[in-house]
Motif scaffolding. Structure first.
Motif, PDB file in Angstrom:
ATOM      1  N   VAL A 253      28.740  10.052 -83.260  1.00  0.00           N
ATOM      2  CA  VAL A 253      29.889   9.150 -83.393  1.00  0.00           C
ATOM      3  C   VAL A 253      29.572   8.067 -84.424  1.00  0.00           C
ATOM      4  O   VAL A 253      28.490   7.465 -84.378  1.00  0.00           O
ATOM      5  CB  VAL A 253      30.241   8.517 -82.029  1.00  0.00           C
ATOM      6  CG1 VAL A 253      31.422   7.562 -82.174  1.00  0.00           C
ATOM      7  CG2 VAL A 253      30.557   9.601 -81.013  1.00  0.00           C
ATOM      8  N   PRO A 254      30.484   7.792 -85.362  1.00  0.00           N
ATOM      9  CA  PRO A 254      30.254   6.710 -86.330  1.00  0.00           C
ATOM     10  C   PRO A 254      30.041   5.374 -85.622  1.00  0.00           C
ATOM     11  O   PRO A 254      30.680   5.069 -84.613  1.00  0.00           O
ATOM     12  CB  PRO A 254      31.549   6.703 -87.159  1.00  0.00           C
ATOM     13  CG  PRO A 254      32.102   8.079 -87.017  1.00  0.00           C
ATOM     14  CD  PRO A 254      31.737   8.524 -85.631  1.00  0.00           C
ATOM     15  N   GLY A 264      35.166   4.858 -84.516  1.00  0.00           N
ATOM     16  CA  GLY A 264      33.990   5.279 -83.765  1.00  0.00           C
ATOM     17  C   GLY A 264      33.719   4.328 -82.618  1.00  0.00           C
ATOM     18  O   GLY A 264      34.644   3.771 -82.017  1.00  0.00           O
ATOM     19  N   TYR A 299      38.368   6.272 -77.272  1.00  0.00           N
ATOM     20  CA  TYR A 299      37.792   7.240 -78.219  1.00  0.00           C
ATOM     21  C   TYR A 299      37.877   8.654 -77.655  1.00  0.00           C
ATOM     22  O   TYR A 299      38.248   9.602 -78.378  1.00  0.00           O
ATOM     23  CB  TYR A 299      36.333   6.873 -78.515  1.00  0.00           C
ATOM     24  CG  TYR A 299      35.642   7.893 -79.388  1.00  0.00           C
ATOM     25  CD1 TYR A 299      35.762   7.831 -80.769  1.00  0.00           C
ATOM     26  CD2 TYR A 299      34.895   8.930 -78.835  1.00  0.00           C
ATOM     27  CE1 TYR A 299      35.147   8.773 -81.592  1.00  0.00           C
ATOM     28  CE2 TYR A 299      34.273   9.879 -79.641  1.00  0.00           C
ATOM     29  CZ  TYR A 299      34.404   9.803 -81.012  1.00  0.00           C
ATOM     30  OH  TYR A 299      33.813  10.739 -81.818  1.00  0.00           O
ATOM     31  N   ARG A 303      39.690  11.921 -79.132  1.00  0.00           N
ATOM     32  CA  ARG A 303      38.841  13.023 -79.589  1.00  0.00           C
ATOM     33  C   ARG A 303      39.155  14.352 -78.897  1.00  0.00           C
ATOM     34  O   ARG A 303      39.149  15.415 -79.541  1.00  0.00           O
ATOM     35  CB  ARG A 303      37.370  12.649 -79.360  1.00  0.00           C
ATOM     36  CG  ARG A 303      36.358  13.719 -79.755  1.00  0.00           C
ATOM     37  CD  ARG A 303      36.452  14.068 -81.224  1.00  0.00           C
ATOM     38  NE  ARG A 303      35.516  15.128 -81.584  1.00  0.00           N
ATOM     39  CZ  ARG A 303      35.619  15.887 -82.675  1.00  0.00           C
ATOM     40  NH1 ARG A 303      36.645  15.709 -83.516  1.00  0.00           N
ATOM     41  NH2 ARG A 303      34.730  16.820 -82.929  1.00  0.00           N
TER      42      ARG A 303
END
Length: 445
Positions: A253-254, A264, A299, A303
């Motif tokens: 993940v960024p 992220g 997130y 995702r």
């Protein structure tokens, strides 16, 4: 015989002077007798008086106590420099490291009471009241034993939670929740036979295992049924929905910590949130953990819908499919855990200090497991080192005081023993004074 006239005159003068001197001495002698003075006019009679009207034993004791004052002043001064020189807000609060203020207060009262009774012992010996002296001394001795007993209870409580120095090895206390902490956390869980989620691989066995990974919904919940989560289930579940989630975040993940504009998660905050599941410090990290959990759910919600498209695009590529299947299980495990946690938040409400907050270590302890997972406690190692060093040296001095009190228990405590009791009492007062400094430093700040 012819005599010189000068010699005759000199003899007459000497006789006159002698008569005058005798008369003068008789007059002064009478004057001295009238005023009670001695016959040695003009000479002082000096009487010797000791410069220090104390016995040698007390002088030696004060010299010894002066060295002890310097010793403890150095230790306490070092602690103060370390305590107030640490980064702001990082030094553990008493509740964070299981320092019991009530037990510390009781011990303070016990030592002050023992200082009073040792004075009563001294006064009784001066009056030759041997019965009272023996009784007060016995009470003082019991107070010292009670102090040590309570201190052992405090020590055992900290050892049970892994809060102690670890000479010759790595402590369980980590100053930062970083990748090194995460690595040690995983190693502890694997050593304790926790079963991880199957990693991505190309062989059929791994693919089959990935399709049958444990789901958070399979976790027994004490709030909904009578099943008890065993330590083995607890560490496996924690590894699946938290530790491997943190590994996934760090690896794939960024990181928004250095660049908040990217899509992220903040790696640092995620690692802290996972560390708080092991050993929560609600007063310091409560708000950060809640915000991080909300960001994680957001997130994951973004995702998961993307995965089917990526699976379709992968076609027959087994490596990519296994990676996506593994990622899907991690996302679902974390999402299920956070959803369940939010649903039962009102049942696990921590107090304002976080002392009674539930964590994996606390649950393992309740399950009679000897396993203690690494903990993230900023400045925890420095605290444990200084706490056990200073209180340990003080405890040694208490033991010495008890030895000094043990011998007179077999004596007749009359006036002849008063000097010994006085010196032992002075030493005991010093020990009490040191504790008066240690108590607020460790228990109130």
């Amino acid at each position: 015989m012819v005599t010189d006239s000068n010699e005759i005159d000199l003899t007459v003068e000497i006789e006159k002077m002698s008569e005058h001197e005798d008369h003068h001495q008789d007059h002064h002698g009478d004057h001295h007798e009238e005023h009670g003075h001695d016959d040695h006019h003009g000479h002082l009679q000096l009487e010797y008086e000791e410069a220090l009207p104390i016995n040698n034993g007390k002088v030696c004791l004060w010299l010894f106590l002066s060295t002890e004052i310097m010793f403890f002043a150095g230790l306490i001064g070092t602690y103060i420099v370390l305590r107030f020189g640490s980064p702001a807000g990082t030094w553990p609060r008493p509740h964070d490291v299981h320092v019991n203020e009530l037990l510390g207060t009781i011990n303070t009262f016990i030592l002050i009471l023992s200082s009073f009774t040792v004075v009563l012992t001294y006064e009784a010996t001066k009056k030759n009241d041997t019965t009272k002296a023996k009784g007060f001394l016995a009470f003082t001795f019991l107070c010292g034993c009670a102090f040590l007993g309570i201190k052992l209870v405090e020590y055992s409580g900290k050892f049970a939670y892994g809060i102690h120095p670890n000479p010759g090895g790595r402590s369980l206390l980590y100053e930062q929740a970083d990748v090194y902490y995460l690595k040690e956390l995983r190693a502890k869980l694997i050593d304790a036979k926790a079963v991880p989620l199957a990693a991505a691989a190309t062989d059929a066995a791994a693919e089959e295992a990935a399709a049958n990974l444990p789901d958070v919904s399979d976790i027994p919940d004490e709030t909904e049924n009578d099943e008890v989560v065993t330590p083995e289930q607890l560490i496996t579940n924690f590894l699946n929905h938290s530790v491997q989630w943190a590994e996934y975040v760090v690896g794939q993940v960024p990181n928004t910590h250095g660049n908040p504009t990217v899509t992220g998660l903040n790696h640092r905050d995620v690692l802290i949130a996972v560390s708080q599941e092991v050993y929560p410090i609600e007063a310091r990290y409560g708000k950060l953990v809640k915000a991080t959990h909300a960001a994680e759910l957001s997130y994951i919600a973004d995702r998961l819908p993307q995965l089917p498209n990526e699976v379709e695009a992968a076609g027959e590529d087994k490596d990519v499919l296994n990676l996506l299947a593994f990622e899907k299980k991690i996302l679902e495990a974390r999402q299920g855990y956070l959803t369940e946690l939010a649903a039962h938040a009102h049942d696990t409400e921590e107090d304002s200090h976080g002392h009674d907050a539930t964590g994996v270590n606390a649950e393992l302890r309740e399950g009679d497991s000897s396993l203690i997972l690494p903990m993230h406690i900023p400045s925890g190692n420095m605290f444990s080192a200084t706490y056990f060093l200073l209180t340990g040296f003080h405890a040694i001095h208490v033991i010495v005081g008890l030895i000094l009190f043990a011998f007179p228990m077999f004596w007749t405590l009359d006036k002849s023993r008063s000097n010994y009791i006085e010196n032992a009492g002075l030493y005991w007062h010093f020990v009490d004074l040191v504790w008066i400094f240690l108590f607020p430093l460790f228990y109130l700040f």
